[in-house]
Design a protein around this motif. Structure first.
Motif, PDB file in Angstrom:
ATOM      1  N   ASN A 207     -44.048 -10.714 -19.767  1.00 33.79           N
ATOM      2  CA  ASN A 207     -44.763 -11.548 -20.733  1.00 33.79           C
ATOM      3  C   ASN A 207     -44.109 -11.470 -22.113  1.00 33.79           C
ATOM      4  OD1 ASN A 207     -46.565 -12.514 -18.884  1.00 33.79           O
ATOM      5  ND2 ASN A 207     -48.107 -10.927 -19.282  1.00 33.79           N
ATOM      6  N   SER A 208     -43.713 -10.262 -22.514  1.00 32.26           N
ATOM      7  CA  SER A 208     -43.042 -10.132 -23.811  1.00 32.26           C
ATOM      8  C   SER A 208     -41.697 -10.846 -23.803  1.00 32.26           C
ATOM      9  CB  SER A 208     -42.832  -8.657 -24.151  1.00 32.26           C
ATOM     10  OG  SER A 208     -44.071  -7.996 -24.251  1.00 32.26           O
ATOM     11  N   GLN A 210     -40.896 -13.458 -22.016  1.00 31.10           N
ATOM     12  CA  GLN A 210     -41.143 -14.903 -22.079  1.00 31.10           C
ATOM     13  C   GLN A 210     -41.551 -15.332 -23.493  1.00 31.10           C
ATOM     14  OE1 GLN A 210     -43.228 -16.577 -18.772  1.00 31.10           O
ATOM     15  NE2 GLN A 210     -43.830 -18.423 -19.904  1.00 31.10           N
ATOM     16  N   GLN A 211     -42.341 -14.488 -24.162  1.00 32.90           N
ATOM     17  CA  GLN A 211     -42.705 -14.757 -25.555  1.00 32.90           C
ATOM     18  C   GLN A 211     -41.461 -14.832 -26.445  1.00 32.90           C
ATOM     19  OE1 GLN A 211     -45.354 -11.760 -27.061  1.00 32.90           O
ATOM     20  NE2 GLN A 211     -47.140 -13.085 -26.782  1.00 32.90           N
TER      21      GLN A 211
ATOM     22  N   GLU B 170     -39.735 -20.101 -19.302  1.00 36.33           N
ATOM     23  CA  GLU B 170     -40.208 -19.673 -17.976  1.00 36.33           C
ATOM     24  C   GLU B 170     -39.009 -19.420 -17.062  1.00 36.33           C
ATOM     25  OE1 GLU B 170     -41.338 -22.471 -19.461  1.00 36.33           O
ATOM     26  OE2 GLU B 170     -43.386 -21.879 -19.972  1.00 36.33           O
ATOM     27  N   ARG B 173     -37.275 -16.202 -18.031  1.00 38.80           N
ATOM     28  CA  ARG B 173     -38.069 -15.065 -17.589  1.00 38.80           C
ATOM     29  C   ARG B 173     -37.901 -14.829 -16.091  1.00 38.80           C
ATOM     30  NH1 ARG B 173     -44.268 -14.437 -17.494  1.00 38.80           N
ATOM     31  NH2 ARG B 173     -44.551 -13.004 -15.751  1.00 38.80           N
TER      32      ARG B 173
END
Lengths: 227, 227
Positions: A207-208, A210-211, B170, B173
């Motif tokens: 998640n980090s 992707q942020q 996305e 990631r």
């Protein structure tokens, strides 16, 4: 040269100072000197004390080609042309150079030599170092089979990311040599970002990551004003 | 689906396994499954044990656009299409997929899932991480004046070097998540090269820096076979 009103110094960075030293005895007293070097602090510090009517300049246009055959009509139209006068640069000298630059239809930016060098470290010098390191990393692959496969599969993504790193080595060296402090500063900031990204991947903190990539996606467009 | 001879799985990486699980009860016994995911090890490990006639695939063509409006005739012509059969993949399944791929006029490459993942880490996944970190580094500039100037002066060099880093977050990631070990390995090799370069600049070792940049210039062209 004794009759010249303005002289544009268009040598490589490493030859500007010695060229000026040779020129000085031949100049008219009011002649204006200006240069086109891609680093300004070191150049202005070397030349300004020797010649009052010196205006540091950096036209940001051009291709990877050189020589007369690479000449392009309209090369400067709409491109940035940075002028870096200091407190002691005569306003008339600045205005004379600016007038010529406007006639090329360049977009003039005025800033201090230091601000110029810091800004171009980010968007011009750092990318060269980042990109060259990408090529070097790929070359470090020890399996010839994998390296061969990587070369076969590389496409536009690799082509674009590696382009400036595979450019003129003398120019890259000069950028670093003449803008050393700012290049080092930008490299450390870059390594800090890279280290954070590596940690996120190592810790599977998706998640980090992707942020981080989302922030990069949002941050990029303001840098793309260039036509 | 019960009548399909071949099924191409074209979901994002994260949806391939669950899609297959839902599909399995509906497939003809001899149906061939193949996917188009940009990572192969994790996909093949997940799907091959569930369906014998599975052939891992990776067509390396496409643009940053998506959706039906982004469809391009001739998209695959001359582009690499990697197939990653394992020792237990039936040769007839591989040949059937290869025949279809040849009809697209793609250039087929056969390799193990592991070789694929290591090669694409170098030329596809690492460039995304390197490029995103460049954007992040520029953003870390604390002076709004300098950041603004940098944005105004950025041109094709920055545009190209930052392109893949400013792409789909996305996708970036997923590359890291599904190809984690190889991405980490390539990142460490990259950081090693970067550290060497930083040391050369810090120590004003300009000859070594120029040598490094010369090696990058020489090493790049073999990666540019893509038409």
């Amino acid at each position: 040269m004794a009759k010249a009103d303005i002289i544009f110094l268009c040598t490589p960075l490493g030859a500007i100072e010695s060229t000026v030293t040779q020129l000085l005895p031949h100049l008219a007293p009011n002649a204006i000197l200006t240069d086109v070097g891609s680093v300004k602090g070191a150049v202005v510090r070397a030349i300004a004390p020797q010649w009052q009517n010196f205006v540091g300049g950096h036209p940001m246009a051009g291709t990877a080609e050189s020589g007369l055959d690479a000449a392009l009509s309209g090369l400067f139209v709409g491109k940035p042309y940075v002028l870096t006068p200091t407190d002691s640069t005569p306003a008339t000298a600045v205005e004379t150079v600016a007038e010529l630059v406007r006639s090329l239809q360049s977009q003039i930016y005025y800033c201090s030599p230091e601000a110029h060098d810091r800004a171009v470290a980010w968007i011009s010098h750092l990318p060269v170092m980042v990109s060259a390191s990408l090529i070097a990393a790929c070359l470090s692959e020890s399996s010839p089979e994998i390296l061969n496969l990587a070369q076969s599969l590389a496409s536009s993504g690799f082509r674009d990311t590696s382009r400036v790193g595979g450019g003129n080595p003398e120019l890259g060296r000069m950028m670093a040599e003449f803008n050393r402090d700012e290049v080092v500063r930008s490299l450390h900031a870059y390594r800090h970002q890279l280290d954070q990204l590596i940690t996120q991947v190592e810790q599977s903190d998706w998640n980090s990551l992707q942020q981080r990539l989302t922030q990069a996606q949002i941050a990029r467009p303001p840098f793309l004003s260039d036509p």
